[in-house]
Scaffold this active site. Structure first.
Site, PDB file in Angstrom:
ATOM      1  N   LYS A 169       0.837  -1.205   0.000  1.00 27.74           N
ATOM      2  CA  LYS A 169       0.000   0.000   0.000  1.00 27.74           C
ATOM      3  C   LYS A 169       0.874   1.258   0.000  1.00 27.74           C
ATOM      4  O   LYS A 169       0.618   2.212  -0.736  1.00 27.74           O
ATOM      5  CB  LYS A 169      -0.939  -0.017   1.221  1.00 27.74           C
ATOM      6  CG  LYS A 169      -2.026  -1.088   1.116  1.00 27.74           C
ATOM      7  CD  LYS A 169      -2.829  -1.265   2.409  1.00 27.74           C
ATOM      8  CE  LYS A 169      -3.794  -2.440   2.268  1.00 27.74           C
ATOM      9  NZ  LYS A 169      -4.590  -2.709   3.477  1.00 27.74           N
ATOM     10  N   GLN A 196      -4.435  -1.620   9.773  1.00 29.65           N
ATOM     11  CA  GLN A 196      -4.365  -2.940   9.158  1.00 29.65           C
ATOM     12  C   GLN A 196      -4.895  -4.008  10.118  1.00 29.65           C
ATOM     13  O   GLN A 196      -4.538  -4.033  11.296  1.00 29.65           O
ATOM     14  CB  GLN A 196      -2.911  -3.239   8.742  1.00 29.65           C
ATOM     15  CG  GLN A 196      -2.728  -4.489   7.904  1.00 29.65           C
ATOM     16  CD  GLN A 196      -3.390  -4.412   6.521  1.00 29.65           C
ATOM     17  OE1 GLN A 196      -3.584  -3.331   5.974  1.00 29.65           O
ATOM     18  NE2 GLN A 196      -3.752  -5.553   5.975  1.00 29.65           N
ATOM     19  N   ASP A 243     -10.921   2.723   4.122  1.00 28.94           N
ATOM     20  CA  ASP A 243     -11.181   1.281   4.054  1.00 28.94           C
ATOM     21  C   ASP A 243     -12.690   1.004   4.010  1.00 28.94           C
ATOM     22  O   ASP A 243     -13.106  -0.128   3.738  1.00 28.94           O
ATOM     23  CB  ASP A 243     -10.633   0.594   5.317  1.00 28.94           C
ATOM     24  CG  ASP A 243      -9.356  -0.185   5.070  1.00 28.94           C
ATOM     25  OD1 ASP A 243      -9.134  -0.604   3.922  1.00 28.94           O
ATOM     26  OD2 ASP A 243      -8.599  -0.376   6.041  1.00 28.94           O
TER      27      ASP A 243
HETATM   28  N1  GUN Z   1      -6.661  -6.945   6.364  1.00 28.46           N
HETATM   29  C1  GUN Z   1      -7.050  -7.683   5.291  1.00 28.46           C
HETATM   30  N2  GUN Z   1      -7.645  -6.898   4.366  1.00 28.46           N
HETATM   31  C2  GUN Z   1      -7.640  -5.644   4.863  1.00 28.46           C
HETATM   32  C3  GUN Z   1      -8.094  -4.392   4.367  1.00 28.46           C
HETATM   33  O1  GUN Z   1      -8.668  -4.267   3.280  1.00 28.46           O
HETATM   34  N3  GUN Z   1      -7.899  -3.329   5.172  1.00 28.46           N
HETATM   35  C4  GUN Z   1      -7.295  -3.425   6.374  1.00 28.46           C
HETATM   36  N4  GUN Z   1      -7.162  -2.315   7.110  1.00 28.46           N
HETATM   37  N5  GUN Z   1      -6.852  -4.566   6.881  1.00 28.46           N
HETATM   38  C5  GUN Z   1      -7.026  -5.669   6.111  1.00 28.46           C
END
Ligand code: GUN
Length: 293
Positions: A52, A96, A119
Site C-alpha cells: 500500500k 491494518q 477502508d
Molecule cells: N486486512 C485484510 N484486508 C484488509 C483491508 O482491506 N484493510 C485493512 N485495514 N486490513 C485488512
C-alpha cells in the site's frame, strides 16, 4: 472465455489517479496523504501494508506508516487513531487487520473518523453504502465492482450468488449487487457456512462471487456454463517446483471452472491487485472531498 485481468485494470486505475494527482499538484493543491497503522509483526500484514505504501509512492501520494508493538495497549492505539483523525494533512487512515486479541477491532474501527475511513469499515460508511449514498466502499468489493464495470459485464436481472458473508467482502458485495444502479440490479443470493444444498444454488448463478477462504472450494460441477466467476480467495500452497517454494491459488478450482465460465478472475492477478487501486481511489476521493463534501 474472457480472463478478467485485475493487474492490468489496476495499473490503468493507478495511472488515472497519478494523472489527477499531477494535476492537483500543478494547480498548487494539497498532495493526497494516506496513513497506515500496523500493529505487530504479522508477515502477511507487513506485506500488504508495504504494498500500500509503495502504491502511494507510485501515484504521487504522501504516505505515513505508523508501526506499533504487538503489546501496544488499546488506549494507546485509540490515541494514535485520534491524533491522525485530527491531523489536517492526512486524508485517509487505515488500521491494518487483524489486530492482537487484546484489542477490540470494533472499538478501533469506530474511532476512525468516517471522513478519513478509506477502508470503508466504519458503521457510518457501511450505512451510507447500504443507503446508496456517497460512501467509501471497502477495497475488495469496490475492486470487484470496478472490474465488472470495466469489462462491461451485464448485471441487471442476473442471478448473483455470493459465497461468504464477511463484513469486508461477502456482505457488502451482496448489497452492491442488489442496489439500483450499475453494477447492480441483480437478484442476489448470499450463501454461507449454514447454507444447505450450496451447489444446487451455485449452479443457478449467472455471476458467482466466491469469498469463502477455502482453497479450490468451487469445482466445475458447481458452476453453470457461461457464468461469470469472481474469485476473492488467495492461498499459499507449497510447491517445490517454484523458486519461492510456494504458489498462489484461489477459492475456485481454476483449471476446472475456467473452461466453463464466460469470464473469470485468475489468482493471482485478479481481484487482489484491484484492492490497492480501490484504496488509492478512496484516498483521492477524500483529498478532493468528494464523498462527505
Ligand atoms: N486486512 C485484510 N484486508 C484488509 C483491508 O482491506 N484493510 C485493512 N485495514 N486490513 C485488512
Amino acid at each position: 472465455m474472457i480472463l478478467i485481468d485485475g493487474k492490468k485494470t489496476s495499473s490503468e486505475i493507478k495511472n488515472e489517479i497519478a494523472t489527477r494527482v499531477a494535476e492537483i499538484k500543478s494547480e498548487g493543491g494539497k498532495t493526497p496523504h494516506l496513513a497506515a497503522v500496523l500493529v505487530g509483526n504479522d508477515g502477511a500484514s507487513q506485506t500488504y501494508v508495504g504494498a500500500k505504501v509503495k502504491a502511494c509512492e507510485e501515484v504521487g501520494f504522501k504516505s505515513t506508516l505508523v508501526r506499533l508493538e504487538e503489546t501496544v495497549s488499546e488506549a494507546e492505539l485509540l490515541q494514535v487513531v485520534e491524533d491522525i483523525n485530527n491531523n489536517p494533512d492526512i486524508d485517509g487512515l487505515i488500521v491494518q487487520l487483524p489486530l492482537p486479541k487484546h484489542i477490540s477491532v470494533d472499538k478501533v474501527t469506530n474511532k476512525i473518523r468516517p471522513e478519513k475511513d478509506v477502508d470503508g469499515f466504519t458503521p457510518a460508511n457501511v450505512g451510507r453504502m447500504t443507503l446508496n449514498w456517497p460512501a467509501y466502499v471497502a477495497a475488495t468489493p469496490y475492486g470487484i465492482v470496478e472490474l465488472l464495470k470495466r469489462y462491461n459485464i451485464e448485471t441487471s436481472g442476473k442471478h448473483c450468488v455470493v459465497i461468504g458473508r464477511s463484513h469486508i467482502v461477502g456482505s457488502p458485495m451482496s448489497i452492491l449487487m442488489a442496489r439500483n444502479g450499475y453494477p447492480g440490479n441483480a437478484t442476489v443470493t448470499l450463501t454461507h457456512s449454514r447454507t444447505k444444498n450450496l451447489s444446487e444454488i451455485t449452479k443457478t448463478a449467472d455471476i458467482l462471487i466466491v469469498a469463502i477462504g477455502k482453497p479450490e472450494f468451487v469445482t466445475g460441477d458447481m458452476v453453470k456454463p457461461g457464468a461469470v466467476v469472481i474469485d476473492v480467495g488467495i492461498h499459499r500452497i507449497e510447491d517445490s517446483s517454484k523458486k519461492s517454494g510456494f504458489r498462489l491459488i484461489g477459492d475456485v478450482k481454476f483449471d476446472e471452472v475456467a473452461p466453463l465460465a464466460s469470464a473469470i478472475t485468475p489468482v493471482p492477478g485478479g481481484v487482489g491487485p484491484m484492492t490497492i487501486a480501490a484504496l488509492l481511489y478512496n484516498t483521492l476521493q477524500s483529498a478532493e472531498k468528494k464523498v462527505f463534501g
